[in-house]
Each structure stands twice: as C-alpha cells, then as structure tokens.
Design an enzyme around this catalytic site. Structure first.
Site, mmCIF file in Angstrom:
data_model
loop_
_atom_site.group_PDB
_atom_site.id
_atom_site.type_symbol
_atom_site.label_atom_id
_atom_site.label_comp_id
_atom_site.label_asym_id
_atom_site.label_seq_id
_atom_site.Cartn_x
_atom_site.Cartn_y
_atom_site.Cartn_z
ATOM 1 N N HIS A 85 0.827 -1.208 0.000
ATOM 2 C CA HIS A 85 0.000 0.000 0.000
ATOM 3 C C HIS A 85 0.865 1.263 0.000
ATOM 4 C CE1 HIS A 85 -3.536 2.393 0.308
ATOM 5 N NE2 HIS A 85 -3.196 2.888 1.482
ATOM 6 N N PHE A 86 1.724 1.405 0.967
ATOM 7 C CA PHE A 86 2.742 2.460 0.974
ATOM 8 C C PHE A 86 4.076 1.790 1.292
ATOM 9 C CE2 PHE A 86 -0.829 5.367 2.425
ATOM 10 C CZ PHE A 86 -0.917 6.048 1.232
#
Length: 168
Positions: A34-35
């Site tokens: 996601h990040f």
C-alpha cells in the site's frame, strides 16, 4: 473467494448495534504494497470492514432472510492511520431500517482514538422497486459470515448479549 475484514464480534444487540474487532498484522499482504516502507491499512478496506460489520447487523435484524448489499457510502472521514500491530474496533449502529433499505452510522476506534466516521446505506435487493429478480439462494449471507456470529451467541443461546453484558 470472499475476503473477511473483521475478526470477530464482541458485542451484538439485535436490530440496534454491533461491535467487531480487526487485528491488523504485517502478515496481511496488502500492507506490504500500500505504501512501501510505511505499511498502513488502506482506508478502502476499513470501509469494507465497516460494511461487513454493519451489513451483518442489518441482515440479522431480518433473520438473514434478505439479501443485503452496500448501496451507498454516505460519509467516510478518516482522522488517522492504522498500522500493523493495531487492533481496530468497528462500532455500527442502525439509524433506520425499512423493508427496502437500512441506514447505519459507524465509527472506527483504535486505542481509544477515533480513526474514522463512516455512514452507510444498504439495500434489501429482493425488495427493490425496479422489479429486478435475483437468485433465490442468499449469496450474501453464507456460512462464513454466520461463523462470525457463532461465538457471540453460543454463550447465551442467542440472546444477543455481549460477553461483557453476561459477565456483569
């Protein structure tokens, strides 16, 4: 395959409210991508966790006879991140319920801190006004979803009381 974004119900008041929990772990593959370098639970998955919590609450209010689907996200406001190691508490409360639809308000809490406010609308699709036909079998509430409720109701034979209400 169905993804379940809640771990269990800890409170359940039939036709009124429900509280579920989700333990966020680094073992969840989506957190790695996601990040990169800053793993957090995506807000979309928190909305889905709230939709599952509230959808089961709405479905149970009609004894799982209706096919309940998410119709609209009325509000989704996020105030903080959720990281691996966190446990989130998903609180859902029915605002209104009619033969055609239901509306809920929800909050996500982590360690006493408000993470999100999420309000949703659900449709009872067999009661839709457009006259569309859907399969007779309930493809929404399967055995997987029913197993999430099992622990809540086993200890008090379906009264809907939470474990804390029974202990007190």
């Amino acid at each position: 395959m169905r993804w379940i974004w809640i771990d269990k119900f800890i409170e359940f008041q039939s036709g009124k409210s429900a509280v579920a929990v989700k333990n966020v772990t680094l073992a969840e593959e989506h957190l790695h991508d996601h990040f990169p370098g800053f793993p957090v639970m995506p807000e979309t998955l928190m909305i889905e966790a709230m939709a599952q919590t509230a959808g089961i609450l709405v479905g149970e209010a009609k004894n799982f006879k209706e096919k309940v689907i998410l119709a609209k996200i009325k509000k989704a406001v996020f105030f903080d991140y959720v990281k691996p190691g966190d446990t989130i508490r998903l609180e859902a409360q029915i605002e209104s319920i009619t033969p055609e639809a239901a509306s809920i308000t929800g909050r996500i809490i982590c360690a006493e801190k408000l993470i999100a406010e999420i309000d949703l609308m659900f449709s009872h699709i067999d009661q839709n006004l457009a006259g569309k036909k859907f399969p007779k079998e309930n493809f929404v509430f399967t055995g997987t979803f029913e197993s999430l409720l099992r622990d809540v109701f086993i200890s008090d034979a379906g009264s809907g009381k939470s474990e804390s209400e029974q202990d007190g």
